[in-house]
Design a protein around this motif. Structure first.
Motif, PDB file in Angstrom:
ATOM      1  N   GLU A 232     121.433  25.153  36.956  1.00  0.00           N
ATOM      2  CA  GLU A 232     122.210  26.014  35.968  1.00  0.00           C
ATOM      3  C   GLU A 232     121.372  27.178  35.646  1.00  0.00           C
ATOM      4  OE1 GLU A 232     124.164  23.082  33.754  1.00  0.00           O
ATOM      5  OE2 GLU A 232     125.642  23.200  35.480  1.00  0.00           O
ATOM      6  N   ILE A 253     127.589  24.962  36.320  1.00  0.00           N
ATOM      7  CA  ILE A 253     128.334  24.974  37.502  1.00  0.00           C
ATOM      8  C   ILE A 253     129.732  24.694  37.047  1.00  0.00           C
ATOM      9  CG2 ILE A 253     126.378  24.303  39.191  1.00  0.00           C
ATOM     10  CD1 ILE A 253     127.570  21.466  38.967  1.00  0.00           C
ATOM     11  N   ARG A 254     130.619  24.786  37.932  1.00  0.00           N
ATOM     12  CA  ARG A 254     132.027  24.226  37.957  1.00  0.00           C
ATOM     13  C   ARG A 254     132.569  23.588  38.950  1.00  0.00           C
ATOM     14  NH1 ARG A 254     134.136  30.179  36.399  1.00  0.00           N
ATOM     15  NH2 ARG A 254     133.087  30.844  38.084  1.00  0.00           N
ATOM     16  N   SER A 257     134.859  24.461  42.217  1.00  0.00           N
ATOM     17  CA  SER A 257     134.923  26.019  42.283  1.00  0.00           C
ATOM     18  C   SER A 257     133.710  26.350  43.464  1.00  0.00           C
ATOM     19  CB  SER A 257     134.533  26.479  40.928  1.00  0.00           C
ATOM     20  OG  SER A 257     134.659  27.760  41.059  1.00  0.00           O
ATOM     21  N   ASP A 259     131.360  28.007  42.888  1.00  0.00           N
ATOM     22  CA  ASP A 259     129.777  27.731  42.017  1.00  0.00           C
ATOM     23  C   ASP A 259     129.836  26.408  41.474  1.00  0.00           C
ATOM     24  OD1 ASP A 259     131.982  27.940  40.003  1.00  0.00           O
ATOM     25  OD2 ASP A 259     130.581  29.664  39.017  1.00  0.00           O
ATOM     26  N   SER A 260     130.234  25.260  42.635  1.00  0.00           N
ATOM     27  CA  SER A 260     130.183  23.988  42.290  1.00  0.00           C
ATOM     28  C   SER A 260     128.951  23.344  42.280  1.00  0.00           C
ATOM     29  CB  SER A 260     130.956  23.147  43.096  1.00  0.00           C
ATOM     30  OG  SER A 260     130.928  23.430  44.244  1.00  0.00           O
ATOM     31  N   LYS A 284     128.354  26.401  47.219  1.00  0.00           N
ATOM     32  CA  LYS A 284     129.362  25.162  47.127  1.00  0.00           C
ATOM     33  C   LYS A 284     128.629  23.919  47.759  1.00  0.00           C
ATOM     34  CE  LYS A 284     133.943  26.511  47.919  1.00  0.00           C
ATOM     35  NZ  LYS A 284     134.912  26.883  48.730  1.00  0.00           N
ATOM     36  N   ARG A 308     133.743  35.437  32.754  1.00  0.00           N
ATOM     37  CA  ARG A 308     132.883  35.113  34.059  1.00  0.00           C
ATOM     38  C   ARG A 308     134.040  35.086  35.089  1.00  0.00           C
ATOM     39  NH1 ARG A 308     130.608  29.031  34.286  1.00  0.00           N
ATOM     40  NH2 ARG A 308     129.734  28.991  36.252  1.00  0.00           N
ATOM     41  N   ARG A 310     136.329  33.987  37.677  1.00  0.00           N
ATOM     42  CA  ARG A 310     136.930  32.701  38.260  1.00  0.00           C
ATOM     43  C   ARG A 310     136.721  32.560  39.515  1.00  0.00           C
ATOM     44  NH1 ARG A 310     142.652  31.973  36.710  1.00  0.00           N
ATOM     45  NH2 ARG A 310     141.945  31.806  34.709  1.00  0.00           N
TER      46      ARG A 310
END
Ligand code: BMA
Length: 369
Positions: A232, A253-254, A257, A259-260, A284, A308, A310
């Motif tokens: 990250e 990270i999310r 998403s 950006d996972s 991803k 940021r 989404r």
């Protein structure tokens, strides 16, 4: 000069109904492997991508990552170029292709007897353009790998123009010791002074802010987590560009998403009235696709994330982004703001070519949540 390929437009409608239009240059890719002369006859250019970019006077300067592979002359061996740290010459290592000890599953690396090498050796090369579209690429490497921390190459440069006329280059330095971050400075893109290896392995994706904030230089950096945690974006601070500290976690990270899996800074942030606007990349985990998004940081306290993306601003959609040396990648290290409120993004496509696209800053701002 035209940038117009509306049919490749990436659209994202946020609850407020705002659209981020991405206009790719219709002549993309702007720099291809055949536009670059190899370092010597033993090498072949297989990628010219992930450039740093800056406006300098009436020119746009790109610092291209040029990746070269050794010519594979023998069918039973894999040839891997590395730099000898003493002589600084390129030598070619050979590994048996059929060995049970070799792993060639990722085109970017060669793993032999548990040791990882890179299949290509990268150096940095300057390209210049008056209009920012048609570039004249230097005939020779401008910034070749040097010393024991760069024996596997130098990659993914970001250029930061400081107010005093210096340009700071942050780059990935790769060797058998690991993936480090190097900083260098130049005033003319001809002579470079290496500030040094400023972050030890594993770390990459460093972008230095274009001015000091509260008396400190600031960088975004990306330690690669291998045990606990994820890869990250962090911030670090310095008084002299050489010694960096006060590390603090910035952006995560999310799960679920775009950006996972991992994220990293893209180009150096751009000052806007609303905050520091930075393009970053996210990957991803399911398919290793690389996307671009944006983050807005507080002007006076950049440790504060204001908003940021989404959804990604850019995803690999054009053929040259979807197919290449490492497919499905858009990866930006350089943006150049235009006089009419846009960001011109110079980006690597599929780890093979350089392309350019434009987005409107207001539309990006409106899309952030
Ligand atoms: C990242 C970086 C980039 C590259 C991307 C996709 O980890 O190393 O240089 O473009 O992977 O391969």
């Amino acid at each position: 000069m035209t940038l117009a390929v509306e049919k490749l437009m990436t659209s994202y409608v946020k609850p407020g109904g705002i659209l981020v239009r991405v206009t790719r240059y219709e002549g993309n890719p702007i720099i291809r492997t055949q536009d670059v002369k190899p370092t010597n006859d033993e090498l072949e250019v297989i990628g010219v991508f992930n450039p740093g970019a800056v406006q300098s006077g009436d020119e746009v300067i790109l610092l291209l990552r040029v990746a070269e592979m050794a010519r594979q002359n023998e069918s039973h061996v894999v040839a891997v170029p590395v730099v000898d740290p003493e002589s600084e010459e390129i030598k070619v290592l050979h590994f048996p292709k059929e060995s049970p000890d070799i792993n060639l599953s990722d085109p970017r690396s060669v793993v032999y007897k548990g040791r990882t090498y890179l299949s290509c050796l990268s150096h940095l090369r300057v390209a210049r353009s008056k209009g920012g579209i048609h570039f004249q690429v230097d005939d020779k490497p401008t910034f070749p790998p040097q010393g024991r921390y760069e024996t596997y190459g130098v990659e993914d440069p970001r250029i930061t123009a400081l107010p005093d006329g210096r340009f700071v280059i942050s780059y990935t330095a790769v060797s058998g010791f690991g993936i480090c971050v190097g900083l260098a400075e130049t005033r003319d893109f001809k002579e470079f002074h290496r500030i040094g290896i400023v972050l030890p392995p594993d770390n990459k994706n460093v972008a230095v802010f274009p001015e000091k904030v509260n008396g400190s230089y600031i960088m975004m950096h990306r330690p690669s987590a291998s045990h606990i945690g994820s890869s990250e974006i962090w911030l670090a601070f310095s008084n002299d560009l050489k010694h960096w500290g006060e590390h603090s976690h910035l952006l995560g990270i999310r799960p679920g998403s775009w950006d996972s899996a991992r994220i990293g800074a893209g180009a150096p942030p751009v000052r806007t009235p609303e905050g520091w606007l930075a393009i970053y990349h996210g990957a991803k985990e399911q398919d290793n696709t690389y996307y671009l998004g944006a983050v807005l940081l507080d002007l006076d306290e950049p440790t504060k994330v204001l908003a940021r993306s989404r959804e990604p601003i850019m995803s690999p959609q054009a053929p040259y982004e979807q197919t290449g040396f490492f497919s499905n990648v858009v990866f930006a290290c350089g943006v150049v703001p235009t006089s009419d409120g846009k960001l011109r993004i110079y980006y690597g496509a599929a780890d093979e070519v350089t392309a350019v696209a434009e987005i409107t800053i207001d539309e990006v701002m409106d899309s952030l949540v």
